[in-house]
Every structure is written in C-alpha cells, then in structure tokens.
Design an enzyme around this catalytic site. Structure first.
Site: not given
Length: 581
Positions: A194, A302, A437, A461, A508
């Site tokens: 974070h 996302r 992916e 991926d 992407c």
C-alpha cells in the site's frame, strides 16, 4: 571524509531525488507485563473500546483529508485499516487475552499484533507479507491511544529531505508533506504494498528492499541520490555523480515537456496507418492522468482493485457509479472493463479460496467467477448499466475454451434479462471480448473468434504460461522472454484468427508499451495498444516515425529467427536504422 557507496534495491515509484537523508528511528513499543485484578477487567475493556473508537475516527478523518490529492481509489487503502479494527478474529484474540489472562489492554493488543505479523511474515506469499504492515500500522495506532506515542519528529526547518526508514506505513506517509519529502528509502516492503501504491499516486520517488544490502548504516545528514525507477541508492555521492543525476533529472523533465506537446496529435504512422493508444487503469485518478497524457480510451480497467482492501464485496451500485463515472470522463471513447481477475498473486480476504500449491495455475480469475455466479452477476449488471453512460465493452479474463466462454456469456444474458425485468437502462448490444493469455486460447483463437467481438492479448501471462516461467520467481525469471519464437508464433496466430473473423484485436500486456515490439504489432495488423499511462507518450513518439510497410518486411525476417537474442538484436538494429527508438 564520508565514503561513497552504491546500494541496489527495488524501484517502486519512479523519479530521481537528490538530498540529505533523515533516518526515521526504528522503535518497538515497550509494553511491560501488566496483570490486572479481575475487578479491573471491565475498565480494561472500556479502555480498549475507547481506543478503537478514537482510532476509527482518526482513520476516517485521514481518508477524507487525503482523498482529494491521492485519489478516491487509493484512499480506500484506509478502508482495510478500518476493517481490521472490525475484524472479529483480531478483536476476539485481544478480548480473550484480557479476559482469560487478566492482562492490560495494551499488553493484549501488543501480543496480538506480534502474533499476526509474525504469522503473515512466515507465509511464502508477498501479498500477505505486505498486509502484515497494515496490521502493524493499525495496532500501533491503537497502542498510541492506549499508552501514548514515542517522540519521533521530522525535521522542523522545512528543508526538503529524503526519508529513510525500515518501513513506512500508509498512515505515516499521508502525514508527510510532499513539498518537503524529496523521496523515500525503506529497508522492507514490496512494490505492491500500500505504501508503494500511495507513493506512486503522490509522485514521490521510492526505493525499497535494502534489507541486508548496506555494509554501513545510512545516517541522518548523509547525502543521497535515489533512482525510483532502477532502484539505485547512492550514499554520499561524488560531485560527478551528483552532476550526472542532476542532468538526468533535468533531462527527464525536458523529455516529458517535449512529449506532452504531441499528446493531442493524431496517432498515425509515417505511412498513414492509424493506431489507437489506450490506457491500462486501476482507478479514476489514473484515468484522469492518462487522459492528460493523450489516451484515446481505456483498453483495460482492472476491476479487482475495487474489490481489494475491504471486508465485503462491493455492491452493484458502488461498482456502477465507478464504471459510469469512468465512461462519462471518456466522453464517447471506449472503456474496456475486465471482469474480476483474482487468485494467483491477488487475494481477497473475504473470498473463500482453497490453499493451492500452484495458485497461478489454479482456482483463479474466470474460473472463480463461474463457480460464484452471485458476485459475478452483480458485477456484470453494474458493467451493463454503465453502458448507458458511454462506450463500454466487457472482457472476460483467462478464457481457455468455448465452453467456458459460453457459460460466461450465459450469465451475461441472465444479467441482461434481470435488468430488462427491472426496467433499468443498460447497453443491450455491449461488445464482448476475451483476454487471450492462456496458450490454449491462442492456439484455438480461430475457434474462439466467432464467439466474441474482440480479442485482447495479455502478453504477461501468455509469456509465462507458454514458457512455464514465473517472472516473479528469481530462480527462473531469466527464462521469462517475451521475444521467444514460441511467444511470437502465438501472437501471429491470434492476430490472424481475429482478422479472418473480422473482429478487433488489441494488446494490453507490458509488451504493448515496449517500442522494440512496435514493428511487430504493425506487421501483424494490431491497431490497438493499451499500456500504463507513463508509457503512452514515449511510444507515441516512436509510432509517429514508424512505417507499416517496413515493419512487414522486418517481420518476414524475424519470423524465421530461432533465438530470442537474434530477434531482439534484429529489432534493435531495425529501430536504430529507421530512427525509431
């Protein structure tokens, strides 16, 4: 004379900072064993509850104060802190120690903090290790209200400094004045913590992960150079090093100013081929920054970050408001919303997922969504409704078969039927696409293409699945090679299948923003690239000079090469000769 030394950490928030170090002392709470009489336990519980009330009020105030300048989504980090104070397991542990062991509230809190932090630190999971910092942050705030705060003060002379600490919690970070903090160096932490997320939102250079790498400790007053992109920290640099990094920093500023001048230009190659450059985003704040940088739409929203750092699923209305605002900000430009993609390296504390030896290949992404149709349809309803606010597309991640895709589409139709029955406005004809992916999807792209309106190739991926190499695993990361001939063949198969079916194809993954790959996309007929906002203008600068015809000639040579090194060298040579790169 101070010794010059260089330390290599992990760059977590880009930018160059040069200045004096201020080392934040690392302290541990000194909480002596304090037994209470049974008659005093009620008073200890009241002290605990009062401390919790004050802590919650403080966290809520902090969230309100910072949401304006780090963004609403990023400020939601503090919802996770509030959730910890409401967590029944955390609180039951504290109450149990007070009630059964007759210990003071602060002793019980300290023991529970240490227990959970140690437990999370022992897990072989970077995400969970980084959540340990949240628990310590919340626990320390609670202890502050129970027994007071150690006297740790930042410099009072208003001179800018580089903060050095073992770790910096989100709570500490929000109290820092960005005008005074040139950069941050921490010994612990990860790039997905974070603190790292907030540092990027606040545009503060951050280097972390210096634990065990410094032969001598950094002292307050040492001159530092930190490079938040490369992860380099130079302690007591030479005058030549200061001059070089000062010039680099000034050069970065000039490059950004020059690139900003092309933001509004049409994205067209030198020989007239129109391309669309889209942004990958996780929040509305990132969208606003991407639009300032010339983004022509969003190729990947996302949505999992809306679900993180909370203790329940977001409601349909909450999601709808976020998606609708994003669509409205885009003013008719496309917004591609990817459905929930968790599992693997992304966890939701409130979602029950079985422990797995290899979660990246396990119960994740669309696989999770299809066995939990309730939350999945809630998200689909919100996405469909947002179609009334702008040009929205829905995209399913990690699709591997037609059967899987058809089941996702069936649930989408159910969501449409529900919205019709409720007379809620939505887009009846919203385009549906998939992430390509998984190698199976690329190999069977010609079978999947008739089922959808567009493909989006997720090169990150796809590369690691094709090569069986986890790029986050330091032992095999060198095997992760996006320019491997096998990866390029799958890219060609996917693009060809899309063109034959008459549907769109975009990219992407990280490769979308790599100038080295630009001639590959031009040659394969890919006309949409989606990337991090900071990569957009540098790529656009190269694209304006590129030639589609020359790229096609290059591809005929690249497709015959046998090694990744040969492919890279050929692409680099092409870039140098054509003035691209």
């Amino acid at each position: 004379m101070a010794t010059t030394r260089s330390v290599q950490g992990t760059g977590a928030s880009s930018g160059i900072a040069i200045g004096k170090a201020f080392v934040l002392p690392h302290w541990e709470w000194d909480v002596p064993e304090n037994k209470k009489d049974v008659t005093d336990l009620a008073a200890e519980f009241e002290r605990l509850y009062e401390g919790i009330r004050h802590s919650k009020q403080e966290i809520t105030t902090i969230k309100k104060e910072i949401s304006g300048y780090i963004g609403e989504q990023e400020s939601n980090i503090f919802d996770a802190h509030l959730a910890i104070l409401d967590d029944p397991v955390f609180m039951n542990e504290i109450q149990g120690i007070i009630q059964r062991q007759y210990k003071a509230a602060e002793v019980a809190v300290k023991e529970v903090i240490d227990k959970f932090v140690n437990m999370f630190d022992l897990l072989d999971d970077q995400y969970m290790k980084e959540r340990a910092l949240d628990i310590r942050d919340v626990g320390n705030r609670l202890l502050k209200h129970l027994i007071g705060t150690p006297d740790v003060k930042l410099p009072s002379d208003n001179k800018p400094f580089i903060l050095v600490a073992r770790e910096v919690s989100p709570s500490q970070l929000v109290h820092l004045n960005p005008n005074h903090v040139l950069g941050i160096v921490t010994f612990a932490g990860g790039s997905t913590s974070h603190t790292a997320i907030m540092a990027r939102a606040m545009n503060i250079p951050l280097v972390l992960g210096l634990e065990g790498k410094t032969a001598e400790p950094i002292q307050t007053g040492d001159t530092l150079i930190i490079d938040g992109k490369s992860g380099t920290v130079i302690v007591n640099p030479t005058s030549a090093q200061v001059q070089r990094y000062t010039e680099l920093r000034e050069s970065e500023v000039r490059v950004l100013e020059r690139l900003q001048s092309i933001a509004s230009l049409p994205t067209v190659t030198a020989d007239g081929i129109r391309m669309s450059l889209y942004a990958n985003i996780t929040s509305l704040r990132e969208l606003e920054a991407a639009l300032d940088g010339g983004a022509e739409g969003v190729g990947l929203f996302r949505t999992e970050f809306i679900y993180m750092d909370r203790d329940t699923y977001p409601s349909e209305q909450e999601q709808y408001e976020i998606y609708c605002k994003a669509a409205s900000l885009l003013q008719g430009r496309p917004l591609t919303i990817r459905t929930l993609d968790v599992g693997g390296d992304k966890h939701l504390d409130y979602m029950e997922v079985p422990e797995e030896e290899n979660p990246v290949l396990g119960f994740r992404s669309i696989r999770l969504s299809l066995v939990q149709p309730g939350p999945f349809k809630t998200q689909l309803r919100a996405i469909l409704r947002s179609g009334a606010c702008g040009k929205v597309r829905v995209m399913f991640p990690m699709i591997q078969s037609v059967e899987q895709l058809r089941e996702a589409k069936r649930l989408l139709e159910e969501a449409k039927a529900e919205l019709r029955a409720e007379r809620l406005p939505f887009d009846e004809h919203m385009p549906v696409g998939i992430m390509v992916e998984v190698p199976a999807a690329a190999i069977a792209a010609d079978v999947l293409a008739p089922e959808v309106d567009f493909f989006s190739i997720g090169t990150n991926d796809l590369t690691q699945y094709v090569l069986a190499a986890d790029r986050m695993n330091e032992h095999v990361a060198h095997l992760y090679e996006p320019y491997h001939p096998a990866v390029l063949r799958l890219l060609r198969m996917t693009a060809s299948a899309a063109q034959e079916a008459g549907i769109g194809v975009s990219v992407c993954g990280e490769l979308a923003g790599d100038p080295l790959a630009l001639p590959i996309w031009l040659a394969l007929g890919v006309r949409e690239l989606s990337m991090a906002g900071g990569l957009m203008l540098p790529l656009k600068s190269e694209l304006l000079k590129a030639s589609s015809e020359r790229s096609k000639s290059l591809w005929s040579s690249v497709a015959k090469l046998r090694t990744s090194q040969e492919i890279r060298e050929t692409l680099e040579r092409f870039g140098m000769e054509s003035g691209v790169m």
